[in-house]
Each structure stands twice: as C-alpha cells, then as structure tokens.
Design a protein around this motif. Structure first.
Motif, PDB file in Angstrom:
ATOM      1  N   SER A  68     -11.233 -34.780   5.245  1.00  0.00           N
ATOM      2  CA  SER A  68     -11.539 -33.641   5.272  1.00  0.00           C
ATOM      3  C   SER A  68     -10.705 -32.437   5.406  1.00  0.00           C
ATOM      4  O   SER A  68     -10.548 -31.576   4.721  1.00  0.00           O
ATOM      5  N   TYR A 113     -10.543 -38.398  18.310  1.00  0.00           N
ATOM      6  CA  TYR A 113     -11.769 -38.397  17.306  1.00  0.00           C
ATOM      7  C   TYR A 113     -12.199 -39.941  17.630  1.00  0.00           C
ATOM      8  O   TYR A 113     -13.406 -39.935  17.557  1.00  0.00           O
ATOM      9  N   LYS A 134     -17.083 -32.682  20.389  1.00  0.00           N
ATOM     10  CA  LYS A 134     -15.993 -32.015  19.801  1.00  0.00           C
ATOM     11  C   LYS A 134     -15.863 -30.574  20.408  1.00  0.00           C
ATOM     12  O   LYS A 134     -14.775 -30.060  20.823  1.00  0.00           O
ATOM     13  N   GLN A 135     -16.826 -29.777  20.120  1.00  0.00           N
ATOM     14  CA  GLN A 135     -16.965 -28.525  20.489  1.00  0.00           C
ATOM     15  C   GLN A 135     -16.835 -28.283  22.064  1.00  0.00           C
ATOM     16  O   GLN A 135     -15.880 -27.496  22.549  1.00  0.00           O
ATOM     17  N   GLU A 161     -20.620 -33.764  16.925  1.00  0.00           N
ATOM     18  CA  GLU A 161     -20.198 -32.146  16.829  1.00  0.00           C
ATOM     19  C   GLU A 161     -20.028 -31.449  17.991  1.00  0.00           C
ATOM     20  O   GLU A 161     -19.246 -30.795  18.487  1.00  0.00           O
ATOM     21  N   ASP A 162     -21.229 -31.868  18.767  1.00  0.00           N
ATOM     22  CA  ASP A 162     -21.318 -31.186  20.268  1.00  0.00           C
ATOM     23  C   ASP A 162     -20.211 -31.771  21.082  1.00  0.00           C
ATOM     24  O   ASP A 162     -19.668 -30.709  21.766  1.00  0.00           O
ATOM     25  N   SER A 194     -13.226 -23.393  19.307  1.00  0.00           N
ATOM     26  CA  SER A 194     -13.921 -24.708  19.001  1.00  0.00           C
ATOM     27  C   SER A 194     -13.773 -25.664  17.834  1.00  0.00           C
ATOM     28  O   SER A 194     -14.179 -26.891  17.920  1.00  0.00           O
ATOM     29  N   ASP A 195     -13.163 -25.059  16.586  1.00  0.00           N
ATOM     30  CA  ASP A 195     -12.949 -26.114  15.471  1.00  0.00           C
ATOM     31  C   ASP A 195     -11.430 -26.617  15.339  1.00  0.00           C
ATOM     32  O   ASP A 195     -10.940 -26.714  14.269  1.00  0.00           O
ATOM     33  N   THR A 196     -10.883 -26.391  16.533  1.00  0.00           N
ATOM     34  CA  THR A 196      -9.504 -26.824  16.708  1.00  0.00           C
ATOM     35  C   THR A 196      -9.476 -28.499  16.064  1.00  0.00           C
ATOM     36  O   THR A 196     -10.333 -29.197  16.760  1.00  0.00           O
ATOM     37  N   LYS A 197      -8.514 -28.948  15.420  1.00  0.00           N
ATOM     38  CA  LYS A 197      -8.455 -30.112  14.942  1.00  0.00           C
ATOM     39  C   LYS A 197      -7.958 -31.142  16.126  1.00  0.00           C
ATOM     40  O   LYS A 197      -7.334 -30.495  17.011  1.00  0.00           O
ATOM     41  N   ASN A 256     -13.187 -29.071  23.029  1.00  0.00           N
ATOM     42  CA  ASN A 256     -12.181 -27.848  22.797  1.00  0.00           C
ATOM     43  C   ASN A 256     -12.415 -26.836  23.814  1.00  0.00           C
ATOM     44  O   ASN A 256     -11.452 -26.249  24.177  1.00  0.00           O
ATOM     45  N   GLU A 261     -12.445 -37.308   9.306  1.00  0.00           N
ATOM     46  CA  GLU A 261     -11.674 -36.090   9.577  1.00  0.00           C
ATOM     47  C   GLU A 261     -10.375 -35.947   8.972  1.00  0.00           C
ATOM     48  O   GLU A 261     -10.051 -34.701   8.442  1.00  0.00           O
TER      49      GLU A 261
END
Length: 183
Positions: free
Chosen positions: A172, A95, A75-76, A72-73, A86-89, A79, A169
């Motif tokens: 989800s 991934y 990915k943030q 998660e870190d 920060s929550d952009t796919k 981005n 991902e």
C-alpha cells in the motif's frame, strides 16, 4: 454470500475430520471422501444438513470487521502515544505487533461461534439448534467449553495475519508513493 457457498464445504470438512470411530480401517469410515460426504449428507439430511452451523457462521463475518477495526485503532492510538501524526507509517515490528494484538482480540471475541458451529456439524451428537448447543455446552463445560482449542488456533492464525498486514502496509505504501510520483 461466501458463507452461502462455502457452508456445505465446512460441514463436509468437519464430518470428515470427526470420523474417529473408524480408526485405521478405511472400510468402517462413514465417508470415503469429500464428494461422497457431500452426497451422503444431502441424501440423509437434505439441504438443511449441508447448512448446519450457518447461523453461527454469520457471526464469523464479524471477525474480519473486528480485526480491522482493532488494527486501525491500535495504529492510531500508538501514533498518538508516540506524539506522531495519526497516519504516520510504522516500522515492520510495530505493524507485526498491531496485527498480532488485533488478531488475538478478534479471535477471542468470535471464537465461541466456531465451537458452536463445529458442534452443530458433528454427526456424533444431535442438537436441536444453536440455543441447544449453547445451553448444553454452558451446562456441561462452562465458559471454557466455548474456548476449547483457542490456543492452537491463535498460534496457527496469528503468524499468517502478521505477514498479511506487513505485506499490505508495504505494498500500500509503495503504491501510494508510486501514485504520488506519477501525478
């Protein structure tokens, strides 16, 4: 809770794998199979024998937490680096990269517990406990002793991790999109 249930299975697996003195002659094997091993370990070592390596196994529960935290870190941070929300796919390759790096981080951080645990479960060596394994490994092999077999382990677990995270991902994202459409 899972460790409480599965530790006897891990001990049995380790013992079966370490039956190297028997060679190809099955009659010289200490254990004939899983059930035989479970029964013999219990009869000769008691319940404590089935729970050898339990304490280091508790550290294994941190593996998943470290991996998800890093994932998660990453990915943030990625981005943010790309000047995106920060929550952009991400795309599949991104991934996969985040999953692989987070898995390698978690494996590197927690692998020594697996070595300690396996050595405690080894019927060919006797240790008085976790600290004895750590001391003897450090004295005889140094830091490298705690990372024996890490490369094949990383090669084995990383692809499955990458597939799991990509599927997670995508499913989800699909379910969240489906939920938004129906509200």
């Amino acid at each position: 809770m899972t460790l409480c249930i599965t530790n006897p299975i891990w001990v049995t697996k380790t013992r079966l794998v370490l039956q190297y003195d028997a060679g190809v002659d099955p009659s010289k094997r200490q254990y004939a199979g899983m059930s035989d091993a479970l029964i013999k370990i219990y009869k000769t070592e008691g319940i404590r024998g089935l729970y050898k390596g339990f304490v280091p196994g508790l550290f294994g529960t941190s593996h998943g937490a470290l991996q998800f935290m890093a994932y998660e870190d990453l990915k943030q941070r990625y981005n943010k680096y790309r000047n995106r929300v920060s929550d952009t796919k991400l795309n599949t390759a991104e991934y996969i990269m985040m999953a692989a790096v987070s898995k390698i981080f978690a494996v590197t951080a927690t692998y020594p517990y697996q070595v300690v645990r396996a050595r405690l479960q080894d019927q060919h060596n006797r240790y008085s406990g976790v600290l004895d394994v750590i001391r003897r490994t450090w004295r005889k092999e140094g830091i490298h002793g705690f990372y024996k077999g890490i490369v094949p382990n990383v090669i084995r677990v990383t692809p499955a991790c990458c597939i799991t995270f990509v599927v997670y991902e995508n499913v989800s994202g699909f379910l969240l999109g489906f939920r938004k459409e129906n509200n």
